[in-house]
Design a protein around this motif. Structure first.
Motif, PDB file in Angstrom:
ATOM      1  N   LEU A  18       0.834  -1.203   0.000  1.00 39.26           N
ATOM      2  CA  LEU A  18       0.000   0.000   0.000  1.00 39.26           C
ATOM      3  C   LEU A  18       0.871   1.256   0.000  1.00 39.26           C
ATOM      4  N   ARG A  19       2.004   1.179   0.688  1.00 38.09           N
ATOM      5  CA  ARG A  19       2.930   2.320   0.666  1.00 38.09           C
ATOM      6  C   ARG A  19       3.488   2.525  -0.741  1.00 38.09           C
ATOM      7  N   LYS A  20       3.837   1.413  -1.425  1.00 38.60           N
ATOM      8  CA  LYS A  20       4.345   1.524  -2.797  1.00 38.60           C
ATOM      9  C   LYS A  20       3.308   2.179  -3.712  1.00 38.60           C
ATOM     10  N   LEU A  21       2.040   1.793  -3.537  1.00 43.38           N
ATOM     11  CA  LEU A  21       0.982   2.390  -4.357  1.00 43.38           C
ATOM     12  C   LEU A  21       0.900   3.900  -4.106  1.00 43.38           C
ATOM     13  N   ARG A  22       0.966   4.281  -2.834  1.00 43.56           N
ATOM     14  CA  ARG A  22       0.885   5.711  -2.499  1.00 43.56           C
ATOM     15  C   ARG A  22       2.072   6.469  -3.090  1.00 43.56           C
ATOM     16  N   GLU A  23       3.257   5.875  -2.985  1.00 38.90           N
ATOM     17  CA  GLU A  23       4.452   6.561  -3.491  1.00 38.90           C
ATOM     18  C   GLU A  23       4.432   6.648  -5.013  1.00 38.90           C
ATOM     19  N   ARG A  24       3.881   5.612  -5.687  1.00 42.25           N
ATOM     20  CA  ARG A  24       3.770   5.686  -7.152  1.00 42.25           C
ATOM     21  C   ARG A  24       2.823   6.810  -7.561  1.00 42.25           C
ATOM     22  N   ALA A  25       1.832   7.066  -6.712  1.00 41.19           N
ATOM     23  CA  ALA A  25       0.884   8.152  -6.987  1.00 41.19           C
ATOM     24  C   ALA A  25       1.456   9.513  -6.598  1.00 41.19           C
ATOM     25  N   ASP A  26       2.702   9.495  -6.063  1.00 39.08           N
ATOM     26  CA  ASP A  26       3.397  10.734  -5.673  1.00 39.08           C
ATOM     27  C   ASP A  26       2.593  11.515  -4.629  1.00 39.08           C
ATOM     28  N   GLY A  64      -7.994   5.465  -5.004  1.00 37.95           N
ATOM     29  CA  GLY A  64      -7.483   6.804  -4.728  1.00 37.95           C
ATOM     30  C   GLY A  64      -6.068   7.012  -5.238  1.00 37.95           C
ATOM     31  N   TYR A  65      -5.321   5.919  -5.344  1.00 39.03           N
ATOM     32  CA  TYR A  65      -3.940   6.012  -5.835  1.00 39.03           C
ATOM     33  C   TYR A  65      -3.851   5.752  -7.342  1.00 39.03           C
ATOM     34  N   ASP A  66      -5.017   5.670  -8.014  1.00 40.58           N
ATOM     35  CA  ASP A  66      -5.083   5.497  -9.475  1.00 40.58           C
ATOM     36  C   ASP A  66      -4.426   4.203  -9.944  1.00 40.58           C
ATOM     37  N   CYS A  67      -4.556   3.152  -9.158  1.00 41.42           N
ATOM     38  CA  CYS A  67      -4.042   1.845  -9.581  1.00 41.42           C
ATOM     39  C   CYS A  67      -5.167   1.095 -10.290  1.00 41.42           C
ATOM     40  N   ASP A  68      -4.963   0.765 -11.562  1.00 41.33           N
ATOM     41  CA  ASP A  68      -6.008   0.091 -12.342  1.00 41.33           C
ATOM     42  C   ASP A  68      -5.654  -1.372 -12.632  1.00 41.33           C
ATOM     43  N   ASP A  69      -4.672  -1.917 -11.903  1.00 41.44           N
ATOM     44  CA  ASP A  69      -4.289  -3.329 -12.063  1.00 41.44           C
ATOM     45  C   ASP A  69      -5.208  -4.169 -11.169  1.00 41.44           C
ATOM     46  N   GLU A  70      -6.366  -4.533 -11.725  1.00 37.14           N
ATOM     47  CA  GLU A  70      -7.395  -5.191 -10.915  1.00 37.14           C
ATOM     48  C   GLU A  70      -6.935  -6.506 -10.289  1.00 37.14           C
ATOM     49  N   TYR A  72      -3.997  -7.398  -9.326  1.00 36.80           N
ATOM     50  CA  TYR A  72      -3.095  -7.038  -8.235  1.00 36.80           C
ATOM     51  C   TYR A  72      -3.883  -6.513  -7.036  1.00 36.80           C
ATOM     52  N   VAL A  73      -4.838  -5.629  -7.295  1.00 35.38           N
ATOM     53  CA  VAL A  73      -5.636  -5.063  -6.203  1.00 35.38           C
ATOM     54  C   VAL A  73      -6.428  -6.156  -5.493  1.00 35.38           C
ATOM     55  N   GLU A  74      -7.000  -7.075  -6.257  1.00 34.85           N
ATOM     56  CA  GLU A  74      -7.768  -8.162  -5.633  1.00 34.85           C
ATOM     57  C   GLU A  74      -6.862  -9.103  -4.840  1.00 34.85           C
ATOM     58  N   ALA A  75      -5.635  -9.290  -5.319  1.00 37.45           N
ATOM     59  CA  ALA A  75      -4.686 -10.104  -4.559  1.00 37.45           C
ATOM     60  C   ALA A  75      -4.353  -9.424  -3.232  1.00 37.45           C
ATOM     61  N   LEU A  76      -4.217  -8.108  -3.251  1.00 39.36           N
ATOM     62  CA  LEU A  76      -3.988  -7.365  -2.008  1.00 39.36           C
ATOM     63  C   LEU A  76      -5.195  -7.479  -1.086  1.00 39.36           C
ATOM     64  N   ALA A  77      -6.387  -7.357  -1.656  1.00 42.85           N
ATOM     65  CA  ALA A  77      -7.603  -7.450  -0.846  1.00 42.85           C
ATOM     66  C   ALA A  77      -7.694  -8.820  -0.176  1.00 42.85           C
ATOM     67  N   ALA A  78      -7.281  -9.858  -0.884  1.00 41.58           N
ATOM     68  CA  ALA A  78      -7.326 -11.214  -0.318  1.00 41.58           C
ATOM     69  C   ALA A  78      -6.385 -11.362   0.871  1.00 41.58           C
ATOM     70  N   MET A  79      -5.336 -10.549   0.921  1.00 33.79           N
ATOM     71  CA  MET A  79      -4.379 -10.624   2.020  1.00 33.79           C
ATOM     72  C   MET A  79      -4.953 -10.086   3.325  1.00 33.79           C
ATOM     73  N   THR A  80      -6.110  -9.425   3.264  1.00 30.28           N
ATOM     74  CA  THR A  80      -6.715  -8.864   4.472  1.00 30.28           C
ATOM     75  C   THR A  80      -7.594  -9.877   5.186  1.00 30.28           C
ATOM     76  N   ALA A  81      -7.796 -11.044   4.591  1.00 33.38           N
ATOM     77  CA  ALA A  81      -8.712 -12.031   5.165  1.00 33.38           C
ATOM     78  C   ALA A  81      -8.385 -12.271   6.626  1.00 33.38           C
ATOM     79  N   GLY A  82      -9.415 -12.371   7.426  1.00 37.53           N
ATOM     80  CA  GLY A  82      -9.241 -12.575   8.860  1.00 37.53           C
ATOM     81  C   GLY A  82      -8.303 -13.724   9.147  1.00 37.53           C
TER      82      GLY A  82
END
Length: 283
Positions: A18-26, A64-70, A72-82
């Protein structure tokens, strides 16, 4: 979500992505907070892994960080699983946290690739061979701690036996195959086990022979755990002071290149298996 007393390597990795995404969005944490309507301090705590984050919030951050790699985003979302209790939690008060992180990394990987130069791969070790490795630990481990580490290593091998086992590639240098840890009898059984495992459809064993000469990365053990998206691959290095987990883009590119070169220098699966059987016959 309440703060965590400690974060696992997987939780820290989600925050790092998530930090990498924010930094890519400057965006600074302050600017990101204003754009997303989130306290900048909370963003910092999420990125450090100290605070948990929901799948929906991960998707909101990515938008919000303009990442359109769906994917990748879904893989990140899966990492939040309880986080449910896992078998390695039984070792939480017995082993260093980095060994538990290693178990978690292997459990969630989609494929595993490793190269070994002096020790044989942990996921392919027999109990007798593994015990000898732990007996050489500095500082010395007590007999109960050796058995705890050995038990943990053997249970890690379950990723190669479970339903839908992960593709596994082990590149093993000839030096590791020829070192007679424990003498001929221990090595005969150990090499026979590796040869037998190499017959499994999902296990590939490649021998890197002395004849291959010089090659990159000769000084360290490397594991690449492939994630559900290439950006989520992890490089794990074994060192004398413990494991290191790397995931910066430049690091992933470097170690993928090194691993690829070593695969190209190695014997193929069939010749590698024949090579191991020749070693067994000569013991």
């Amino acid at each position: 979500m309440p703060p965590r007393p400690t974060a696992t390597a997987r939780q820290q990795r989600l925050g790092a992505e998530l930090r990498k995404l924010r930094e890519r969005a400057d965006l600074s944490t302050r600017a990101a907070g204003q754009k997303l309507g989130v306290d900048p301090a909370r963003i910092s705590n999420i990125e450090s892994g100290r605070f948990g984050v929901s799948a929906d919030r991960v998707r909101a951050f990515a938008l919000g960080y303009d990442c359109d790699d769906e994917p990748y985003v879904e893989a990140l979302a899966a990492m939040t699983a309880g986080r449910s209790r896992n078998w390695w939690d039984d070792y939480r008060d017995l082993l260093p946290p980095v060994l538990l992180d290693l178990s978690e990394m292997e459990e969630h990987a989609t494929a595993l690739r490793t190269v070994q130069f002096t020790h044989l791969p942990g996921l392919l070790q027999t109990p007798d061979y593994g015990r000898l490795i732990f007996q050489q630990n500095v500082p010395a481990l007590s007999p109960p701690l050796i058995e705890h580490r050995l038990s943990h290593r053997i249970k890690r091998q379950g990723v190669l036996y479970a339903d839908g086992p992960k593709p596994y590639t082990g590149i093993i240098h000839e030096a590791a195959l020829r070192m007679q840890f424990g003498g001929p009898e221990v090595m005969r059984k150990q090499l026979a086990h590796i040869a037998e495992m190499s017959e499994r459809e999902h296990v590939t064993v490649l021998v890197l022979p002395f004849a291959a000469g010089i090659f990159p990365g000769a000084g360290q053990t490397v594991v690449i755990a492939e994630g559900p998206h290439p950006r989520l691959d992890t490089v794990q290095l074994d060192t004398e002071h413990g494991s290191e987990f790397l995931h910066a883009e430049a690091q992933l590119v470097k170690y993928r290149t090194i691993m690829g070169r070593m695969e190209n220098l190695s014997l193929g699966p069939g010749p590698s298996r024949d090579f191991i059987h020749t070693l067994i016959a000569n013991l």
